[in-house]
Write an enzyme that holds these catalytic residues in place. Structure first.
Site, short mmCIF file in Angstrom:
data_model
loop_
_atom_site.label_atom_id
_atom_site.label_comp_id
_atom_site.label_asym_id
_atom_site.label_seq_id
_atom_site.Cartn_x
_atom_site.Cartn_y
_atom_site.Cartn_z
N LYS A 88 0.92 -1.21 0.04
CA LYS A 88 -0.17 -0.01 -0.13
C LYS A 88 0.76 1.30 -0.13
O LYS A 88 0.60 2.20 -0.62
CB LYS A 88 -0.91 -0.10 1.34
CG LYS A 88 -1.97 -1.09 1.10
CD LYS A 88 -2.98 -0.69 0.05
CE LYS A 88 -3.89 -1.90 0.17
NZ LYS A 88 -4.92 -1.99 -1.23
N LYS A 96 -10.88 -9.42 -11.44
CA LYS A 96 -11.10 -8.29 -11.91
C LYS A 96 -9.89 -7.38 -12.04
O LYS A 96 -10.06 -6.28 -12.88
CB LYS A 96 -12.31 -7.65 -10.97
CG LYS A 96 -11.71 -7.55 -9.57
CD LYS A 96 -12.87 -6.71 -8.78
CE LYS A 96 -12.40 -6.64 -7.36
NZ LYS A 96 -12.68 -7.75 -6.67
N LYS A 100 -5.82 -16.86 -15.44
CA LYS A 100 -6.83 -16.47 -14.24
C LYS A 100 -7.90 -15.39 -14.60
O LYS A 100 -7.45 -14.42 -15.11
CB LYS A 100 -6.04 -16.13 -12.91
CG LYS A 100 -6.75 -16.35 -11.88
CD LYS A 100 -5.88 -16.19 -10.57
CE LYS A 100 -6.68 -15.79 -9.28
NZ LYS A 100 -6.25 -14.35 -9.15
#
Ligand code: TRP
Length: 331
Positions: free
Chosen positions: A111, A197, A194
């Site tokens: 992050k 999204k 795979k």
């Protein structure tokens, strides 16, 4: 009965990969374990959603999970924010969570890299909130993907630390439960192995996609110029189309196109047309249930309240006992 806890991030729609992956197993687990499934809406505040987006995302996720077969009668299905006891346990755990160990967490380091302008304390303490979610029900098993294993490791650290610190044997050690062999892997439409999204536009087919959207996505799926000799190995993108067909079409349909491939007479356009219709046939009942549930506010309110009550019964007992262990005593 074994206690299972899992949190669901309220982001995005469910795609076929999610359905054939974790979702089907969640649905099965409901019959054999005492399951707590919650929507992690406290956690989602780290990204600062608008109030309208927050509520909309939570509702969509709730509805899609219900449409897939999570059953509020069998499981405890609730919103994380309906259980403020979690926030209290999170506070207690934070007192014994060291900034060093939180800073070393891989998801936190990711992050810092991906959103350097919003490195808030909620991100740093994401693992303690997740630990609180899990141990508040004294869970034994947590069905999560590989990316969550470090968080589970930290949960065990926090639970054990609490036990040691207060010389109690209070929290069990929760283990990550990876479905492993039982996971049916669904490939993507863009040639990647795979469906996901984050893999890019057009890779994933969502249960909520309208038929015309599904037709467009499938027709755009990556292919090649076709086989030129018998027994030619399939390129990944072609392997993927056959993989999707294996999951969604009848064995006869699959065999038909397999034969055509072997005979070098296959027309991918025809195969995709067939696949699109088979996908639509599969997703339509889900889409209809989702649309129906989205309208049914009274039912959703009943589901959420029922979950809240059941989750509260378990959580308030834990927090009361923890308060006593810590030394908060009534006068
Ligand atoms: N961190 C999980 C994810 O990103 C979501 C989550 C929050 C969770 N609390 C949890 C999962 C507790 C399992 C148990 O998918």
């Amino acid at each position: 009965m074994e206690i299972v806890v899992s949190g669901i991030r309220p982001t995005g729609n469910l795609h076929l990969g999610n359905y054939f992956g974790a979702m089907q197993n969640f649905v099965k687990m409901q019959d054999t374990s005492n399951c707590y499934f919650f929507i992690a809406d406290y956690h989602s505040l780290t990204t600062h959603p608008t109030p309208a987006d927050l509520h909309g995302n939570v509702k969509q996720v709730l509805v899609e999970y219900l449409a897939c077969g999570l059953d509020p009668e069998k499981s405890t299905l609730y919103l994380q924010s309906d259980l403020p006891e979690t926030a209290e346990l999170y506070l207690f755990l934070n007192m014994n969570a060291y900034t060093g160990e939180l800073e070393r967490c891989t998801s936190f380091k990711d992050k810092i890299r991906s959103q350097p302008d919003n490195v808030n304390a909620g991100l740093l303490t994401y693992p303690t909130l997740m630990a609180a979610d899990i141990i508040i029900h004294k869970a034994h098993k947590v069905p999560v993907g590989k990316d969550q294993e470090q968080h589970l490791e930290m949960t065990r650290t926090f639970a054990n630390r609490f036990n040691r610190m207060y010389k109690v044997d209070y929290f069990p050690e929760p283990v990550a439960y990876n479905f492993g062999e039982q996971l049916v892997k669904i490939p993507g439409l863009d040639g990647s192995t795979k469906m996901g999204k984050s893999e890019g536009e057009g890779n994933a087919i969502f249960l909520f996609d309208a038929p015309e959207v599904i037709r467009k996505k499938v027709m755009k799926a990556v292919t090649d110029s076709g086989p030129t000799e018998p027994n030619q190995p399939k390129a990944q993108a072609i392997e993927n189309l056959f993989g999707l067909m294996k999951a969604l079409s009848t064995p006869d349909t699959l065999q038909f196109f397999e034969n055509q491939y072997q005979a070098c007479s296959i027309r991918y356009g025809d195969m995709k047309k067939q696949l699109a219709e088979d996908v639509i046939k599969f997703t339509t009942p889900f889409r209809e249930r989702i649309l129906d549930l989205l309208q049914n506010e009274a039912y959703l309110s009943k589901v959420v309240n029922m979950g809240k009550e059941k989750a509260h019964a378990s959580a308030s007992k834990t927090v009361q006992e923890v308060r006593e262990i810590i030394g908060f005593k009534a006068f």
